[in-house]
Design an enzyme around this catalytic site. Structure first.
Site, mmCIF file in Angstrom:
data_model
loop_
_atom_site.group_PDB
_atom_site.id
_atom_site.type_symbol
_atom_site.label_atom_id
_atom_site.label_comp_id
_atom_site.label_asym_id
_atom_site.label_seq_id
_atom_site.Cartn_x
_atom_site.Cartn_y
_atom_site.Cartn_z
ATOM 1 C CG HIS A 28 -1.844 -1.347 1.292
ATOM 2 N ND1 HIS A 28 -2.801 -1.727 0.135
ATOM 3 C CD2 HIS A 28 -1.720 -2.079 2.411
ATOM 4 C CE1 HIS A 28 -3.326 -2.745 0.915
ATOM 5 N NE2 HIS A 28 -2.673 -3.254 1.840
ATOM 6 C CG HIS A 55 -6.108 -6.086 1.196
ATOM 7 N ND1 HIS A 55 -7.326 -5.331 2.055
ATOM 8 C CD2 HIS A 55 -5.259 -5.875 1.344
ATOM 9 C CE1 HIS A 55 -6.444 -4.856 2.926
ATOM 10 N NE2 HIS A 55 -4.930 -4.948 2.582
#
Lengths: 338, 338
Positions: B63, B224
Site C-alpha cells: 500500500h 485488497h
C-alpha cells in the site's frame, strides 16, 4: 486492452485537470488572468510581487506532478501547460513571463523538445518586444541515451533538479545571470535513464500510444515513448538497474568521495514498493564506487500517465548545488523543510 | 497478461523494499534493532527519546506510501510491516511498542482487518506483561460500503487522516487518553469509498490477485480486492464520482457551512491527471451543498500496488481536527509547513 482511465470527454482532459488542480491547491496557486494565457498558465499566488527573478516551467501534459506540481514557494513561479505530450502555444508562454516578471527578468526552464523550444522562444521574443522583459532559457538535457551530443539530448526526470536549483537561486535574490548559471550547472551535472514496460494510454486514442509486446521492456525509452537502446523480456530489478546505472555513471567523471542526489522516479504505474527495490540496488552500486548519497527521492515525480516503468536520475553535487537543492520550498507536490 | 513489475525474487520483495527504504530515507528513519522486530519494524530516528506518547502504525505491504511513508517528525514514530496484503506478526508489533515508548504509553493505529487486530493485540499484551507499557488501539473504519455496522468496516485511505491527527496530538504533548480521543474523533468523522478498474498484481503469483474483465470497474472495491457494491463498464469520471460521493455524504450528517478535508487517492496506476479531473467533480458536488473545502490532497497516499482506481475520503472538521491536521510534520511521504 481497454483504457483504464477516469476521464470525461477525451478532448477536455487538460482543461478539466487544470480546473481541478487550481481548486485543489488554491493555497499555492491561481489561474493567470491574462487573456494570452488562454487558461493554460497557472501561477503562484504571489507571482510577480516579489523582488526576484521569475521562474517559468512547462511543457506538455500527462507528466503530472511534472510540471504543474512544482509551482509554489521557492520553486517555480508559473507553469505553461500544453495538451497531452504536446508543447504549449507561444501566447501562454508569453503570458507566463509577463505574469511572473517583477523587473528582474524571467528564466524559462523545460525539457529539450523541438516544439517546446520553438513556442517558448516565440513567447520570449514577444515578452521582450511588447513588455521589455528579459527572458533567458535553460533547456534540460538529462536523458543520456537520447543522443551522443549533449545539447541534442531530451529532458526527462532531471527537470526536477534543474527547476529546484533555479527556483532556490531566484528565491535567494540572485540576478538573472546567476539563476541561469545555477540552472545550467545543475543540468550539466544531471543524468537520467529509464525503462518502460508498457505504453501510457492516450485519452484521445482510447488506448496505448505505441505497441509493446506483453512482457517486454524497453531500456532507455523516453517519457513520450521515444525509442530506447534495447527491447527484451522484463528482467529482475537488479539486472535492470545495473543496465541503467552503467551509462549514467560513465557519462560524467566520478571519483570515490563524490556526492550525489538520487531520484528514483515512477513513470506512472510502477509501485513505490518496486521503486525501493530499485533504489536498494542503486545504493549498492554507488556504495561500491565510494559515491556518497547526499539525499534520495523515490516516487512519482515525472510520469507518463499510466506507463509502467521507472527512471534513475543522479545529480552530482558541489557545495552550491547542495545548498540550492536543500533550500526549503513548499509546493503542492514537493515540500522541503530541512 | 504478464506482470509488469520491477522486483527480484518474489519472496524477497518486502525485505528488499524495507532495506531500500531505510537507505533512501535515513534522514528520517532507521531499522528497529530489537530482536523481536525481525527486520519488520522501522522507527523515526528519535523514536523513544521524546517526552510524548508513541505512535505506531502498520499493516500489510503493497500500500506504499502507506504505512511506512508516514514515519517521521510529528506523525508516526514507528511502523510494523507485514508481507504483501498480510498482517505483521505479533513480535514485531510488540517490538515497535517497546521501541517508541518513553513512559507515556503507545497508541496502535491501523485499518480494521481481522489478522491485524489479532496480531497487534498480542503485541500489546506482551508489551503490557513484559515491559509494563500501556498500549491503546484505535482501528480505522472509513470504508462506507464495507459494512452497515461502523465498527465492522474496513480501513482504507482514511488511515492517513487518523494517523495524522494522532501524530499531531502526541507531538503536542497530550497524554495517551487524549491521543486516543483525537484519533477516535478523526475516525468518527472520516468516510471513504473507491473504485477499481483492475486488480493489483501479486509478485508471488506473477499475475493479478483476482479476475476482472477488461473494461470493467467495480464501485466500492476494497484495497485488497474485497467486493464492492457494483461491477459494470468503466464510466466517465464525473459519473463515477457522483456514484462514490453519494454514499459518503449520506453516511454523516452534513449542513451547509460544514468544512471538510478532501483526499483524492490513487490506488496505484491511475494518473495524477485523472485524479484532478475527479477532484474537479468532488469540488463541484461539495460546492452545490455549501460544504467548504478546508484543504485537499490529490495523489497516491494509500495504494494497492499497480491497481488502476482511486478513492475519495472526506474528513468532516471541527476546530480541533483542523488544528491537528494542519499541524506541521515532516516524513518521507508527507511534509507540511503551514
Amino acid at each position: 486492452m481497454t483504457m483504464k482511465r477516469l476521464i470525461n470527454d477525451p478532448y477536455d482532459v487538460v482543461e478539466e485537470m487544470v480546473e481541478g488542480y487550481v481548486k485543489a491547491h488554491d493555497r499555492y496557486v491561481k489561474m493567470c488572468d491574462l487573456e494570452e494565457a488562454q487558461g493554460r498558465v497557472v501561477v503562484a499566488k504571489d507571482a510577480g510581487t516579489k523582488d526576484k527573478v521569475g521562474v517559468v516551467i512547462g511543457g506538455g501534459s500527462g507528466h503530472e506532478p511534472l510540471f504543474i506540481g512544482y509551482v509554489g514557494e521557492n520553486f517555480a513561479d508559473g507553469v505553461v501547460i500544453g495538451n497531452i505530450n504536446t508543447s504549449p502555444s507561444p501566447d501562454p508562454c508569453y503570458a507566463a513571463a509577463k505574469a511572473v516578471d517583477n523587473g528582474k527578468g524571467v528564466i524559462y526552464l523545460y525539457g529539450n523538445y523541438a516544439g517546446d523550444v520553438m513556442n517558448f522562444d516565440m513567447g520570449a521574443e514577444k515578452a521582450d518586444e511588447e513588455d521589455d522583459i528579459r527572458v533567458e532559457t535553460v533547456l534540460v538535457t538529462d536523458d543520456v541515451v537520447s543522443s551522443e551530443n549533449i545539447p541534442d539530448r531530451r529532458g526527462i526526470a532531471g527537470d526536477f533538479f534543474v527547476f529546484k536549483a533555479a527556483g532556490a537561486k531566484a528565491a535567494m535574490g540572485a540576478d538573472l545571470d546567476a539563476v541561469v548559471a545555477a540552472a545550467s550547472k545543475c543540468n550539466d551535472n544531471t543524468r537520467s535513464m529509464g525503462v518502460a514496460m508498457s505504453s501510457a494510454t492516450l485519452p484521445s486514442k482510447g488506448g496505448p500510444i505505441f505497441d509493446m509486446e506483453d512482457g517486454d521492456m524497453e531500456i532507455g525509452m523516453g517519457i513520450h515513448g521515444e525509442p530506447g537502446v534495447r527491447r527484451g523480456k522484463i528482467e529482475p530489478a537488479d539486472a535492470v538497474i545495473d543496465e541503467i546505472m552503467d551509462p549514467i555513471l560513465k557519462d560524467l567523471p566520478y571519483e570515490a568521495g563524490d556526492e550525489v542526489y538520487v531520484l528514483v522516479n515512477s513513470l506512472g504505474a510502477t509501485p513505490v514498493l518496486d521503486l525501493h527495490i530499485c533504489y536498494r540496488r542503486v545504493a549498492q552500486i554507488l556504495e561500491e564506487k565510494g559515491i556518497k548519497v547526499h539525499r534520495a527521492l523515490v516516487g512519482p515525480f515525472a510520469c507518463s500517465m499510466d506507463m509502467a516503468g521507472m527512471s534513475v536520475t543522479l545529480c552530482k553535487l558541489d557545495d552550491e548545488l547542495k545548498e540550492l537543492l536543500d533550500y526549503p520550498c513548499d509546493t503542492p507536490y514537493f515540500t522541503q523543510v530541512k
